[in-house]
Scaffold this motif. Sequence first.
Motif, PDB file in Angstrom:
ATOM      1  N   GLU A 159       0.835  -1.202   0.000  1.00  0.00           N
ATOM      2  CA  GLU A 159       0.000   0.000   0.000  1.00  0.00           C
ATOM      3  C   GLU A 159       0.865   1.245   0.000  1.00  0.00           C
ATOM      4  OE1 GLU A 159      -2.225  -2.765   3.076  1.00  0.00           O
ATOM      5  OE2 GLU A 159      -0.148  -2.158   2.666  1.00  0.00           O
ATOM      6  N   SER A 160       0.307   2.335  -0.498  1.00  0.00           N
ATOM      7  CA  SER A 160       0.952   3.637  -0.438  1.00  0.00           C
ATOM      8  C   SER A 160      -0.125   4.706  -0.529  1.00  0.00           C
ATOM      9  CB  SER A 160       1.962   3.797  -1.582  1.00  0.00           C
ATOM     10  OG  SER A 160       1.317   3.726  -2.839  1.00  0.00           O
ATOM     11  N   GLY A 161       0.281   5.943  -0.214  1.00  0.00           N
ATOM     12  CA  GLY A 161      -0.624   7.061  -0.391  1.00  0.00           C
ATOM     13  C   GLY A 161      -1.197   7.653   0.886  1.00  0.00           C
ATOM     14  N   GLY A 162      -0.900   7.040   2.012  1.00  0.00           N
ATOM     15  CA  GLY A 162      -1.411   7.588   3.266  1.00  0.00           C
ATOM     16  C   GLY A 162      -0.692   8.864   3.651  1.00  0.00           C
TER      17      GLY A 162
ATOM     18  N   ARG B 121      -5.605   9.651  -2.064  1.00  0.00           N
ATOM     19  CA  ARG B 121      -5.816   8.449  -2.856  1.00  0.00           C
ATOM     20  C   ARG B 121      -4.810   7.395  -2.430  1.00  0.00           C
ATOM     21  NH1 ARG B 121      -5.480   7.104  -9.330  1.00  0.00           N
ATOM     22  NH2 ARG B 121      -3.239   7.270  -8.924  1.00  0.00           N
ATOM     23  N   LEU B 122      -5.339   6.283  -1.968  1.00  0.00           N
ATOM     24  CA  LEU B 122      -4.504   5.148  -1.591  1.00  0.00           C
ATOM     25  C   LEU B 122      -4.351   4.215  -2.790  1.00  0.00           C
ATOM     26  CD1 LEU B 122      -5.980   4.230   1.912  1.00  0.00           C
ATOM     27  CD2 LEU B 122      -4.245   5.946   1.327  1.00  0.00           C
TER      28      LEU B 122
ATOM     29  N   GLY C  13      -1.746  -6.454   3.086  1.00  0.00           N
ATOM     30  CA  GLY C  13      -0.614  -5.550   3.005  1.00  0.00           C
ATOM     31  C   GLY C  13      -0.169  -5.136   4.391  1.00  0.00           C
ATOM     32  N   GLN C  14       0.867  -4.301   4.431  1.00  0.00           N
ATOM     33  CA  GLN C  14       1.438  -3.891   5.709  1.00  0.00           C
ATOM     34  C   GLN C  14       0.690  -2.713   6.318  1.00  0.00           C
ATOM     35  OE1 GLN C  14       2.548  -2.924   2.819  1.00  0.00           O
ATOM     36  NE2 GLN C  14       2.924  -0.719   3.052  1.00  0.00           N
ATOM     37  N   GLY C  15      -0.148  -2.065   5.539  1.00  0.00           N
ATOM     38  CA  GLY C  15      -0.944  -0.947   6.024  1.00  0.00           C
ATOM     39  C   GLY C  15      -0.299   0.401   5.757  1.00  0.00           C
ATOM     40  N   THR C  16      -1.145   1.402   5.633  1.00  0.00           N
ATOM     41  CA  THR C  16      -0.686   2.776   5.468  1.00  0.00           C
ATOM     42  C   THR C  16      -1.533   3.681   6.361  1.00  0.00           C
ATOM     43  OG1 THR C  16      -0.185   4.522   3.843  1.00  0.00           O
ATOM     44  CG2 THR C  16      -2.180   3.235   3.450  1.00  0.00           C
ATOM     45  N   GLN C  17      -0.866   4.578   7.073  1.00  0.00           N
ATOM     46  CA  GLN C  17      -1.547   5.420   8.062  1.00  0.00           C
ATOM     47  C   GLN C  17      -2.218   6.607   7.377  1.00  0.00           C
ATOM     48  OE1 GLN C  17      -1.749   5.158  11.642  1.00  0.00           O
ATOM     49  NE2 GLN C  17      -3.218   6.825  11.342  1.00  0.00           N
ATOM     50  N   VAL C  18      -3.475   6.815   7.729  1.00  0.00           N
ATOM     51  CA  VAL C  18      -4.215   8.002   7.306  1.00  0.00           C
ATOM     52  C   VAL C  18      -4.629   8.751   8.564  1.00  0.00           C
ATOM     53  CG1 VAL C  18      -6.322   8.858   6.220  1.00  0.00           C
ATOM     54  CG2 VAL C  18      -5.042   6.980   5.166  1.00  0.00           C
ATOM     55  N   THR C  19      -4.224  10.013   8.640  1.00  0.00           N
ATOM     56  CA  THR C  19      -4.556  10.853   9.786  1.00  0.00           C
ATOM     57  C   THR C  19      -5.275  12.096   9.284  1.00  0.00           C
ATOM     58  OG1 THR C  19      -2.622  10.065  11.010  1.00  0.00           O
ATOM     59  CG2 THR C  19      -3.674  12.088  11.787  1.00  0.00           C
TER      60      THR C  19
END
Length: 115
Positions: free
Chosen positions: A6-9, A19-20, A106-112
């Motif tokens: 994943e990417s985009g966080g 957009r992720l 996936g490993q995850g992506t942080q969205v804040t």
Amino acid sequence: QVQLVESGGGLVQPGGSLRLSCVASGNSFSLYTMGWYRQAPGKQRELVASITNSGSTNYADSVKGRFTISRDNDKNTVYLQMNNLKPEDTAVYYCNAKYYWLDPWGQGTQVTVSS
């Protein structure tokens, strides 16, 4: 074994957009049902949106009208367009693929979402 990245966080203000993207390895991406999940601190992981191999989509009630899931089979990629983000959308977002016994994450992506 299928790998998902994943990417985009990131950090965005309320009302903003992100957009992720999630890229899958291998040659069978077009067969998979792809999903985006999220997990906020102290809460269970929940389904945000999913898209089948035929393009049918499903959304959590909390994101309907704000988020859009899409896929590009030529690029082995699934996207999550997130508009009008709210603080309650803050979470780690995970990509998932499902096909018979396959169920990689996936490993995850942080969205804040914060001002």
